[in-house]
Design an enzyme around this catalytic site. Structure first.
Site, PDB file in Angstrom:
ATOM      1  N   GLU A   1       0.818  -1.218   0.000  1.00  0.00           N
ATOM      2  CA  GLU A   1       0.000   0.000   0.000  1.00  0.00           C
ATOM      3  C   GLU A   1       0.851   1.267   0.000  1.00  0.00           C
ATOM      4  O   GLU A   1       0.409   2.310   0.474  1.00  0.00           O
ATOM      5  CB  GLU A   1      -0.960   0.014   1.205  1.00  0.00           C
ATOM      6  CG  GLU A   1      -1.740  -1.269   1.419  1.00  0.00           C
ATOM      7  CD  GLU A   1      -2.879  -1.452   0.431  1.00  0.00           C
ATOM      8  OE1 GLU A   1      -3.071  -0.564  -0.417  1.00  0.00           O
ATOM      9  OE2 GLU A   1      -3.555  -2.484   0.497  1.00  0.00           O
ATOM     10  N   LEU A   2       2.071   1.162  -0.508  1.00  0.00           N
ATOM     11  CA  LEU A   2       3.030   2.285  -0.535  1.00  0.00           C
ATOM     12  C   LEU A   2       3.291   2.858   0.863  1.00  0.00           C
ATOM     13  O   LEU A   2       3.589   4.045   1.008  1.00  0.00           O
ATOM     14  CB  LEU A   2       2.585   3.390  -1.499  1.00  0.00           C
ATOM     15  CG  LEU A   2       2.383   3.007  -2.963  1.00  0.00           C
ATOM     16  CD1 LEU A   2       2.277   4.265  -3.834  1.00  0.00           C
ATOM     17  CD2 LEU A   2       3.506   2.136  -3.495  1.00  0.00           C
TER      18      LEU A   2
END
Lengths: 526, 403
Positions: free
Chosen positions: A232-233
């Site tokens: 999810e970065l």
């Protein structure tokens, strides 16, 4: 005869921003350029470009490089030293491909009796459905673009659990991906095998999962990931350090406003302390495609290739990081929204306008970082907050996450393969995302992605499964303890009285019977 | 406005709903004349005095009781001491009292007399017993008619419906200018089962009256046990037997649970029998019918509230439970499940899943806390003010439509 001599004075100062005393010695870049200046320049540029005088328009259109690029592109391109003056944007398309192992309706009554945690039927159905709607048609489209335009490039990141599910449920789709990735213009990123939040709880587990993932990617695709993206970065300064130690060349994360301030995401930056190169998502241009493309309430709807490219033309910077879920194409944005046609015609138009494509590892080689980005607190690409609240904002999520990582030591010490595998599959971030109760502001996105009836149901399944996992651990521990005890007690057999003798045989019997039932169960599984 | 019960003399949710709705409507500046068939003998015409003495009913312009024997839910009689009349004494167990249709007719005549004394703009009637009166009134005065459906025959008679009631309802729906349903669930019934033009049916979800609770009641009767509660009339519509079956599964799994059953009705003996059969007599506690503070305390001492209704047009009790800080499990066959998100929803017949949910709420305190806090925040938006505003819009539409 009168000679007319037109003279236009063109000037804008660099206006000083509100520079606070606390910033002295800390924020050097901000003196050189600032938000206000950029805004005013942009405004004036727009005003003139809308006037009819083409001369003025060309003179004032943004920056001298742009002027040159418009007038002398052929000349500049012919001259290698001047080539860099041409205002060229490199598009860095990266697609995230992931599917979790969704849990089945696991009830309290299953605890201790049933160790099948995941909904095989549903997972297979979803993989097959998304294959048909998105993976296969989009792979075919990208393949044709790669063949047609030698400059076209794309990047993927596959979670390990996604690849496992393809092997299990849709081998045909996996072949399609393999074919695509074989192309020299396709790059693959590194991530955690289980698309997990391990980085937040256990660096040791995190590193193991990254290594497992790299191994898997090499096995399946024969390529080695050089740039890292966390689940999810999710990112902070320390993540860059860890990724660096693991041998990656750069890290990809969100270009969140609150970390960049006035700065543009369209350059390469470096991380604080580690100096690791960073590529930051241009969330506006990314979300135009990923979220807004089919939104009829959006004032820019419908989004055409021409409009999109005209926005790109106006942007400053060298590299546009367009990061999105691969499922955007055909699954989040349905085929009838025209998303495939959009992607089909985009490269041609971009190339015509003098832009290019690039992969993350090429980008960090080609461009020097322009400044440091300091991220002391965790960021991510989720929701409007761009923080980790999608996975950790209520008591259920906190508790579930804390519990699952609390048994790491036990799971690893016992060395039971299926236990380890189940434990890891339960770490996939989606499980915690489904427990999110942030309904009230941006709940719509959450609801769309939730396979369960409510966040509460997601929590109930998860916790019931966790209880079973714990029972398995306890059973295995008991078994192990008994095994380790046996030889010692046997030595004392002659000395010990009959009572304890009886106990031991009882214990052994119990452990044997347990092993017996296990074998039967594992047979059933196969 | 024509109704058939009003707090504190109510046996079901209808009276509570009418109270909340009229209070919010009058806050919007509307004047309401509320006509009910019969007030208890002991208060009779002194009724308004009683109101002024204790309960805040000042917002009602008039509260007019008419002497008539109507008691719509005959089944609920054993519980109420207040509403005594001939019907109660005849121990013939039917859904409605034997004279119900005569009473309905009587009521409609009396309403006409009452109406002579007042001036009003429109007629708004709640549930079928008042429909004949409302129709007569419409014919006599030519005023627009709004019929409010809190429950239909299909909700009350789960096994079979009474064709006479169905006819009254159908005729009412056809005569009405607008039909207000308390949920989409009810709206679908009206359209599908009565063949009514969908354009005439509007949904106005019920609200809940939140007292100014600074803190919840802190009551503990069973300090070592979890408490699961059921509140409602013990009739087939409310699904009491599903509650007992779920209780059996739960108590096999967690030994220290007590189940509270609050309310009464025609299925009480059957319910008690089933409890005894399953060996749960020491675990299931019947409190009888309770209201007000006592009911609040029941909710407050519960760890979870379950509403297993078979067919529930709206269902206000879960909102009351939440207002008392208790998480809820509700049947999907209810109108309230359309508006409430922070709860657990289950098909009423799926007792195994219901039990699983109960166990989860009892065992996982994080779940209990998250449900509690989120639901409590959520119900502040499910209030009567919103319902009243929507209704006012409908009133205006009807009146303007008439020119």
């Amino acid at each position: 005869m009168v000679e007319v001599n037109f003279y236009f004075q063109v000037h804008q100062p660099y206006r000083v921003r509100d520079f606070r005393v606390f910033e002295i010695g800390k924020n050097i870049d901000s003196l050189n350029q600032n938000n206000k200046t950029a805004k005013i320049n942009k405004k004036i540029g727009k005003k003139f470009s809308s006037s009819r005088s083409s001369l003025v328009r060309y003179l004032l259109d943004k920056a001298p490089t742009k002027l040159m690029s418009r007038l002398f592109i052929p000349f500049f391109q012919a001259h290698p030293k001047l080539k860099e003056f041409v205002k060229k944007h490199y598009l860095n398309f990266y697609f995230q491909v992931h599917q979790p192992y969704r849990m089945r309706d696991y009830r309290a009554f299953d605890i201790g009796k049933n160790h099948g945690y995941f909904d095989e039927k549903k997972n297979a159905e979803i993989i097959k459905k998304v294959s048909k709607k998105c993976y296969l048609p989009m792979n075919a489209l990208l393949m044709s673009l790669l063949e047609k335009y030698p400059e076209f490039k794309v990047t993927f990141s596959f979670s390990g659990v996604f690849l496992d599910q393809l092997e299990q449920y849709a081998p045909h789709t996996l072949e399609s991906f393999k074919k695509l990735v074989k192309h020299k213009n396709v790059e693959i990123l590194g991530e955690t095998y289980y698309h997990s939040l391990a980085y937040l709880y256990s660096i040791e587990e995190f590193v193991e999962q990254v290594k497992l993932h790299t191994k898997k990617i090499k096995e399946v695709f024969g390529k080695e990931p050089k740039v890292f993206r966390n689940t999810e970065l999710i990112y902070d300064n320390n993540l860059a350090k860890v990724a660096q130690k693991l041998g990656f060349k750069a890290v990809i994360t969100e270009g969140a406003d609150h970390i960049l301030g006035w700065r543009s995401p369209n350059y390469v930056y470096y991380a604080k302390d580690s100096k690791m190169p960073l590529l930051l998502k241009n969330y506006r241009l990314s979300d135009d495609i990923a979220f807004r493309f089919s939104n009829r309430a959006w004032k820019e709807w419908p989004l055409t290739v021409d409009k999109y490219v005209s926005w790109i033309n106006q942007i400053d910077g060298v590299i546009l990081n367009l990061f999105m879920d691969y499922e955007t194409f055909g699954e989040h944005q349905w085929k009838d929204t025209g998303i495939f046609d959009f992607m089909k015609h985009l490269p041609k138009k971009l190339l015509e306008e003098g832009h290019g494509f690039i992969t993350p590892s090429e980008a960090v080689e080609k461009f020097e970082p322009v400044g440091e980005v300091d991220v002391p607190h965790l960021i991510s690409w989720a929701d409007i907050e761009r923080d980790i609240s999608a996975w950790r904002s209520n008591a259920m999520q906190d508790s579930a996450l804390e519990k699952i990582y609390s048994i790491e030591k036990d799971v690893k010490e016992l060395g039971d393969k299926s236990l380890l595998e189940d434990w890891r599959k339960l770490q996939t971030s989606d499980h915690f995302y489904y427990m999110c109760t942030k309904y009230f502001s941006d709940g719509d996105v959450h609801k769309y992605f939730n396979p369960y009836e409510s966040p509460y149901e997601a929590f109930i399944f998860f916790m019931n499964i966790f209880q079973d996992l714990k029972e398995r651990i306890n059973a295995l521990k008991r078994e192990k303890a008994i095994q380790e005890l046996e030889p010692e007690e046997m030595l004392d057999k002659d000395k010990s009285d009959k009572k304890s003798d009886k106990k031991i045989t009882k214990k052994v019997k119990r452990s044997k019977s347990k092993r017996g039932t296990k074998k039967i169960k594992s047979k059933v599984k196969v | 406005m024509l109704g058939w019960e009003f707090p504190p003399y109510n046996v079901g949710g209808l009276g509570t709903a009418c109270y909340g709705l009229t209070k919010a409507l009058s806050a919007l500046g509307l004047k309401i004349i509320f006509v009910v068939p019969k007030a208890p003998d002991e208060f009779d015409y002194d009724f308004l005095k009683v109101v002024n003495a204790g309960i805040d009913l000042e917002h009602l312009e008039q509260y007019i009781p008419i002497n008539s024997g109507i008691v719509p839910y005959y089944e609920s009689f054993p519980s109420t001491k207040i509403l005594r009349n001939d019907i109660v004494k005849s121990k013939n167990f039917q859904l409605y009292g034997p004279h119900i249709f005569e009473e309905v007719n009587l009521f409609s005549d009396k309403v006409l007399n009452v109406a002579n004394n007042f001036d009003f703009d429109l007629i708004h009637a709640h549930d079928w017993m008042t429909y004949p009166a409302a129709i007569k009134l419409k014919h006599k005065t030519g005023k627009p008619l709004i019929l409010h459906i809190h429950a239909t025959s299909f909700d009350r008679g789960v096994i079979g419906i009474d064709p006479r009631v169905y006819d009254i309802e159908k005729r009412g729906f056809e005569e009405a200018d607008v039909i207000v349903a308390v949920s989409e669930f009810t709206m679908r019934t009206v359209i599908e089962k009565y063949g009514i033009n969908p354009e005439k049916v509007k949904v106005v979800h019920n609200g809940v009256l939140l007292g100014n609770k600074d803190k919840f009641y802190d009551v503990k009767i069973f300090p070592n046990d979890y408490v699961v509660s059921f509140v409602g009339r013990i009739t087939i519509q409310k699904g009491p037997l599903y509650f007992v079956e779920a209780a059996k599964i739960v108590s096999d799994f967690i030994p220290n649970v007590k189940f509270l059953v609050t309310g009464s009705g025609d299925m009480l003996p059957q319910m008690i029998n089933r409890v005894a059969e399953l060996g749960l007599s020491d675990k299931v506690v019947f409190t009888g019918f309770l209201r007000g503070k006592e009911l609040d305390k029941i909710y407050a001492m519960s760890d979870v509230y379950v509403m297993p209704s078979v067919s529930e047009p709206f269902g206000i009790t879960p909102l009351e439970a939440i207002a008392n800080g208790t998480p809820v499990i509700i049947s999907k066959q209810s109108g309230v499940s359309e508006v409430l998100r922070n709860c657990l929803k289950v098909d009423y017949w799926d007792v195994e899943k219901m039990a699983n949910y109960i166990i989860a709420v009892l065992k996982y305190s994080e779940l209990r806390d998250t449900l509690k806090t989120h639901a409590f925040m959520e119900i502040t938006n499910i209030n009567w003010d919103n319902a009243a505003k929507k209704l006012l819009g409908i009133y205006e539409e009807v009146l303007n439509g008439r020119g």
